[in-house]
Design an enzyme around this catalytic site. Structure first.
Site, PDB file in Angstrom:
ATOM      1  N   TYR A   1      11.599   8.926   1.091  1.00 36.75           N
ATOM      2  CA  TYR A   1      11.534   8.215  -0.286  1.00 36.75           C
ATOM      3  C   TYR A   1      12.428   8.477  -0.950  1.00 36.75           C
ATOM      4  CZ  TYR A   1       8.181   5.381   3.513  1.00 36.75           C
ATOM      5  OH  TYR A   1       7.712   5.207   4.271  1.00 36.75           O
TER       6      TYR A   1
ATOM      7  N   PRO B   1       0.802  -1.106   0.132  1.00 35.93           N
ATOM      8  CA  PRO B   1       0.014   0.020   0.390  1.00 35.93           C
ATOM      9  C   PRO B   1       0.813   1.464  -0.228  1.00 35.93           C
ATOM     10  CG  PRO B   1       0.058  -1.390   1.857  1.00 35.93           C
ATOM     11  CD  PRO B   1       0.606  -1.994   0.915  1.00 35.93           C
ATOM     12  N   ASN B   2      -0.368   2.095  -0.996  1.00 37.60           N
ATOM     13  CA  ASN B   2       0.820   3.332  -0.876  1.00 37.60           C
ATOM     14  C   ASN B   2       2.013   4.016  -1.587  1.00 37.60           C
ATOM     15  OD1 ASN B   2      -1.109   4.801   0.811  1.00 37.60           O
ATOM     16  ND2 ASN B   2      -0.254   3.629   2.237  1.00 37.60           N
TER      17      ASN B   2
ATOM     18  N   ASN C   1       7.807  -5.745  -1.018  1.00 32.83           N
ATOM     19  CA  ASN C   1       7.890  -4.802  -0.332  1.00 32.83           C
ATOM     20  C   ASN C   1       6.454  -4.506   0.376  1.00 32.83           C
ATOM     21  OD1 ASN C   1       7.757  -2.259   1.086  1.00 32.83           O
ATOM     22  ND2 ASN C   1       9.259  -1.047  -0.326  1.00 32.83           N
TER      23      ASN C   1
ATOM     24  N   ARG D   1       7.857  -0.055  13.564  1.00 30.63           N
ATOM     25  CA  ARG D   1       7.807  -0.412  12.126  1.00 30.63           C
ATOM     26  C   ARG D   1       9.373  -1.272  11.968  1.00 30.63           C
ATOM     27  NH1 ARG D   1       5.747   2.672   7.804  1.00 30.63           N
ATOM     28  NH2 ARG D   1       4.226   5.032   9.003  1.00 30.63           N
TER      29      ARG D   1
ATOM     30  N   GLU E   1      12.490  -8.969   1.098  1.00 31.63           N
ATOM     31  CA  GLU E   1      11.869  -8.620   1.336  1.00 31.63           C
ATOM     32  C   GLU E   1      12.715  -7.330   1.306  1.00 31.63           C
ATOM     33  OE1 GLU E   1      10.396  -6.894   5.592  1.00 31.63           O
ATOM     34  OE2 GLU E   1      11.712  -8.944   5.811  1.00 31.63           O
TER      35      GLU E   1
ATOM     36  N   HIS F   1      12.654  -2.757   1.957  1.00 31.13           N
ATOM     37  CA  HIS F   1      12.355  -1.797   2.621  1.00 31.13           C
ATOM     38  C   HIS F   1      12.834  -0.166   2.405  1.00 31.13           C
ATOM     39  CE1 HIS F   1       9.942  -3.001   4.822  1.00 31.13           C
ATOM     40  NE2 HIS F   1      10.462  -4.056   5.612  1.00 31.13           N
ATOM     41  N   ILE F   2      12.659   0.738   1.199  1.00 32.60           N
ATOM     42  CA  ILE F   2      13.105   1.898   0.434  1.00 32.60           C
ATOM     43  C   ILE F   2      14.124   2.442   1.970  1.00 32.60           C
ATOM     44  CG2 ILE F   2      12.795   4.292  -0.080  1.00 32.60           C
ATOM     45  CD1 ILE F   2      10.468   2.773  -1.702  1.00 32.60           C
TER      46      ILE F   2
ATOM     47  N   ASP G   1       1.888 -16.095   5.855  1.00 33.73           N
ATOM     48  CA  ASP G   1       1.297 -17.308   5.653  1.00 33.73           C
ATOM     49  C   ASP G   1       1.347 -17.903   3.974  1.00 33.73           C
ATOM     50  OD1 ASP G   1       0.751 -17.512   8.280  1.00 33.73           O
ATOM     51  OD2 ASP G   1      -1.007 -17.219   8.413  1.00 33.73           O
TER      52      ASP G   1
ATOM     53  N   ALA H   1       3.306  -1.190   4.756  1.00 39.86           N
ATOM     54  CA  ALA H   1       3.181  -1.037   6.140  1.00 39.86           C
ATOM     55  C   ALA H   1       2.412  -2.480   6.226  1.00 39.86           C
ATOM     56  CB  ALA H   1       1.369   0.312   6.218  1.00 39.86           C
TER      57      ALA H   1
ATOM     58  N   ARG I   1       4.926  11.323  -2.362  1.00 45.19           N
ATOM     59  CA  ARG I   1       5.179  10.534  -0.484  1.00 45.19           C
ATOM     60  C   ARG I   1       6.674  10.849  -0.013  1.00 45.19           C
ATOM     61  NH1 ARG I   1       4.555   4.657   2.259  1.00 45.19           N
ATOM     62  NH2 ARG I   1       4.170   5.434   4.000  1.00 45.19           N
TER      63      ARG I   1
ATOM     64  N   ARG J   1      12.637   4.774  11.922  1.00 49.40           N
ATOM     65  CA  ARG J   1      11.551   5.133  11.934  1.00 49.40           C
ATOM     66  C   ARG J   1      11.415   5.348  13.271  1.00 49.40           C
ATOM     67  NH1 ARG J   1       9.140   4.607   6.675  1.00 49.40           N
ATOM     68  NH2 ARG J   1       7.866   6.630   7.345  1.00 49.40           N
TER      69      ARG J   1
END
Length: 145
Positions: free
Chosen positions: A24, A11-12, A75, A112, A99, A101-102, A88, A78, A19, A108
């Site tokens: 970011y 999301p986002n 990624n 998070r 995985e 993450h920017i 799962d 949230a 954003r 943070r």
């Protein structure tokens, strides 16, 4: 064809470029997708680059990847911190999972700092901005030999 790699964004992330650019940056997901595709030139691998704001759609994509992809770069945004459903689904996938993450989630807010997805990930790349996706593609190529 050597195979397919799924890059899945939560999301986002469709708002990247506008954003919170101080966190970011100003690059968009389309910019990142182009760079990742360039890295795959000549490798025989194809890339499916997807984004959704909906948890169930992300789960559906992971389930579809079980038969169609050799690796997943995710990624979860949230959902990293809250989605047992995504975890799962990833546990059912037998190939490598990276995985991304920017931002550096450990610098943070405290909520998070913990990612549920990390329990399944073969590796985590965080804090390298959008370059993290390219690092993940390079790592996946090595893992897949």
């Amino acid at each position: 064809m050597a195979g397919r790699i799924l890059v899945l964004n939560g999301p986002n992330l469709n708002m990247m470029g506008t954003r919170e650019p101080e966190i970011y940056g100003t690059e968009t997901l389309a910019d990142v997708e182009k760079r990742c595709l360039t890295l795959l030139d000549g490798t025989g691998f194809e890339l499916d680059f997807k984004q959704s704001n909906h948890e169930g759609e992300l789960v559906d994509r992971i389930q579809q990847a079980i038969e169609a992809h050799q690796a997943i770069i995710i990624n979860p945004a949230a959902y990293s911190h809250s989605s047992i459903a995504i975890l799962d689904a990833l546990k059912m996938f037998s190939g490598p999972v990276l995985e991304v993450h920017i931002s550096n989630i450990h610098h943070r807010e405290a909520f998070r700092h913990k990612s549920l997805v990390t329990a399944r990930a073969n590796g985590v790349i965080a804090g390298f901005g959008m370059q993290g996706y390219e690092l993940a593609v390079q790592r996946v190529l090595r893992l897949l030999g």
